[in-house]
Motif scaffolding. Structure first.
Motif, PDB file in Angstrom:
ATOM      1  N   TYR A 265       0.751  -1.220   0.078  1.00 37.69           N
ATOM      2  CA  TYR A 265       0.020   0.007  -0.143  1.00 37.69           C
ATOM      3  C   TYR A 265       1.028   1.384  -0.037  1.00 37.69           C
ATOM      4  O   TYR A 265       0.285   2.216  -0.414  1.00 37.69           O
ATOM      5  N   ASN A 266       2.235   1.080   0.467  1.00 34.98           N
ATOM      6  CA  ASN A 266       2.938   2.372   0.417  1.00 34.98           C
ATOM      7  C   ASN A 266       3.812   2.716  -0.934  1.00 34.98           C
ATOM      8  O   ASN A 266       4.333   3.661  -1.006  1.00 34.98           O
TER       9      ASN A 266
ATOM     10  N   THR B 287       3.102   4.256  -3.525  1.00 34.64           N
ATOM     11  CA  THR B 287       1.945   5.147  -3.986  1.00 34.64           C
ATOM     12  C   THR B 287       2.243   5.762  -5.420  1.00 34.64           C
ATOM     13  O   THR B 287       3.757   5.564  -6.033  1.00 34.64           O
ATOM     14  N   PRO B 288       1.621   6.420  -6.135  1.00 32.08           N
ATOM     15  CA  PRO B 288       1.956   7.028  -7.538  1.00 32.08           C
ATOM     16  C   PRO B 288       3.179   8.051  -7.542  1.00 32.08           C
ATOM     17  O   PRO B 288       3.983   7.750  -8.372  1.00 32.08           O
ATOM     18  N   LYS B 289       3.584   8.517  -6.236  1.00 31.93           N
ATOM     19  CA  LYS B 289       4.757   9.277  -6.178  1.00 31.93           C
ATOM     20  C   LYS B 289       5.991   8.489  -6.378  1.00 31.93           C
ATOM     21  O   LYS B 289       6.878   8.758  -6.750  1.00 31.93           O
TER      22      LYS B 289
END
Length: 248
Positions: free
Chosen positions: A166-167, A169-171
């Motif tokens: 889950y970590n 991210t798109p970033k």
């Protein structure tokens, strides 16, 4: 990574829990030899009593620093002065600063200006200015979880648990894709070792273990945005080189 790097390990005892010490010293050994190991604090205070046994087990020298003035951290000043003395002694070519305190940001910057490699270690509460001032920053929480398979892998499949993904991210994906592009050849393929080095330059606290993967290779393999391939080395076919490419 230079295996024969001589590292001065300086620990802010007022700021770091003693429970991390074993994993921390094992991690430091991956990057070089800790030839100087010191921890700073006011050892007359009861909250530092837990450090006694682990200091003996790991040959870490305690440095006594009294708190002369209420509200002022004398430990920080003592650690910074010692770091500069060690720098000018020319006995080491790297430092590991262990603290979650942003007060060491300027010290890390100054040591890097002197061509020292600087590793930082601290808890996830560490302010970003100190993190980015280091060549590489490692969260102590992930070291404590390395030996806990329940936190990293599913027992049946051996794969990272879904909650660890889950970590990503798109970033994070953007960081990975841009780094692959920056390191790629004309065909779009990039040597994974070069990609990893570039990612650390951009974001010193990046670590595949933050996402539940022991290494960078399985992290990339788990993501559908990338292609991977193995190539033989020119002079040694026993060892494979890993290359990565962004999918169109």
């Amino acid at each position: 990574m230079i295996k024969d790097t001589k590292i001065a390990v300086l620990i802010d005892g007022d700021n770091i829990p003693s429970r991390y010490i074993s994993e921390m010293m094992e991690e430091i050994a991956k990057y070089g030899t800790p030839t100087i190991k010191r921890i700073y604090g006011d050892w007359t205070k009861p909250h530092l009593s837990k450090w006694k046994n682990v200091l003996l087990e790991n040959a870490i020298t305690p440095i006594q620093q009294y708190g002369y003035t209420t509200g002022k951290n004398a430990t920080d000043s003592a650690m910074i002065i010692d770091a500069m003395d060690i720098l000018y002694s020319e006995k080491v070519n790297g430092f590991c600063l262990v603290s979650s305190d942003s007060d060491f940001t300027k010290l890390a910057t100054r040591l890097r200006e002197a061509a020292m490699v600087v590793y930082g270690m601290g808890e996830k509460k560490t302010p970003n200015p100190f993190i980015v001032a280091c060549d590489k920053f490692i969260y102590l929480e992930i070291l404590a979880n390395d030996d806990d398979d329940d936190n990293v892998k599913d027992k049946k499949s051996g794969k990272p648990k879904k909650e660890n993904l889950y970590n990503i991210t798109p970033k994070v994906i953007k960081l990975l894709k841009n780094s692959v592009d920056d390191a790629a050849d004309e065909d779009g393929w990039a040597f994974l070792g070069d990609v990893g080095s570039l990612i650390l330059k951009k974001q010193p606290n990046f670590d595949s273990r933050n996402f539940g993967f022991a290494k960078l290779t399985p992290l990339f393999k788990s993501l559908p945005q990338f292609d991977m391939e193995q190539r033989d080395q020119a002079n040694n076919a026993r060892f494979k080189l890993i290359y990565v490419k962004n999918k169109d």
